[in-house]
Design an enzyme around this catalytic site. Sequence first.
Site, PDB file in Angstrom:
ATOM      1  N   ASP A  10       0.859  -1.198   0.000  1.00 57.11           N
ATOM      2  CA  ASP A  10       0.000   0.000   0.000  1.00 57.11           C
ATOM      3  C   ASP A  10       0.896   1.250   0.000  1.00 57.11           C
ATOM      4  O   ASP A  10       0.857   2.040   0.932  1.00 57.11           O
ATOM      5  CB  ASP A  10      -0.917  -0.021   1.232  1.00 57.11           C
ATOM      6  N   HIS A 241       9.972  -0.186   9.241  1.00 56.77           N
ATOM      7  CA  HIS A 241       8.942  -1.217   9.092  1.00 56.77           C
ATOM      8  C   HIS A 241       9.103  -2.145   7.883  1.00 56.77           C
ATOM      9  O   HIS A 241       9.696  -3.204   7.994  1.00 56.77           O
ATOM     10  CB  HIS A 241       7.545  -0.578   9.086  1.00 56.77           C
TER      11      HIS A 241
END
Length: 316
Positions: A10, A241
């Site tokens: 995303d 991340h």
Amino acid sequence: MTEKIIIDTDPGIDDTLAIFYALESKELEVVGITSVFGNVHVDLATQNALRLLEIAGHGDIPVAQGAEKPLDTAYIGPIPHIHGEDGQGNIFLPPPAGKAVDQNAAEFIVSQVSAHPGEISLVPIGPLTNIALALQLRPQIAHEVKRVVLMGGAALVPGNTNPAAEANIYGDPEAADIVFSAGWDITMVGLDVTHKVLMSQKQIDKFANSQKATAQHINKILPFSMAFASIALGKPELYLHDSIAIAYMLHPSLFEVQQYPLKVATRGIGRGKTWVWTQTMDFPPEKFNFDTKHPATVVLNADSDTVINNMLDRLL
Ligand code: BDR
Ligand code: CA
């Protein structure tokens, strides 16, 4: 041997680093990118995936558009304060030249995996909706996928969306439940480790001096992330991340892992929590229906400096 991967994403600033890092790594062959709602709406996620591949000189890699919302609930919406209105730190790139393939993400995953059984690994770095839909379309992919290495979850640490849940799992807990229950080889690169591997402002400044188009793009987008992260962290450092999932695939010996039976909570205050059962717990795993036959590999710690240096070596 090169490992074929499909990145489900995303994009997203940290997703961008992960995609570029994978493309710069000869150990990995990106056979496709699938888009999903999350940091941005899925249409924008698709546009960004196409743009990023073109910046990296890989406009030939297929992009398949995926889910616009979670399986059973509404999309809670983008997070422009973290990733920008455009998901790329508000630099508002021109439209990509290419377009997505006709298959949707789940169809693309199923067709690629079933054509190359045992060869393709899935690397989800957003909500797990597309992966759950692919499993529903063809349950056999649980045996045909080489492995799943995902960014998401928080096993022994708090969440980042609420006290319990990490954002990607919270984005679609029902999908995460399906994915973690599929009985395949699954590794969770979650907040247990990603909150321990940070990039400093000094390291970020190095991107300004690189001639690579991908590094120049990173140089344009990271300041936006940094502005948000440094307030949250109270120091000029950045969580990475998604690219930690790629780092783990490339350099597993730099990471500490544990096998844990794992369950995703779908209800109540713990919705989106990735619960693990550990040996030190004073009750048997059966009490809460933990599946001990198919534990997940949970990444817990890393040699942070070496991980970051290896990543910079490839990205700069
Ligand atoms: C995850 O949430 C998203 O905002 C990031 O791209 C990453 O995938 C971190 O919790
Ligand atoms: Ca992401």
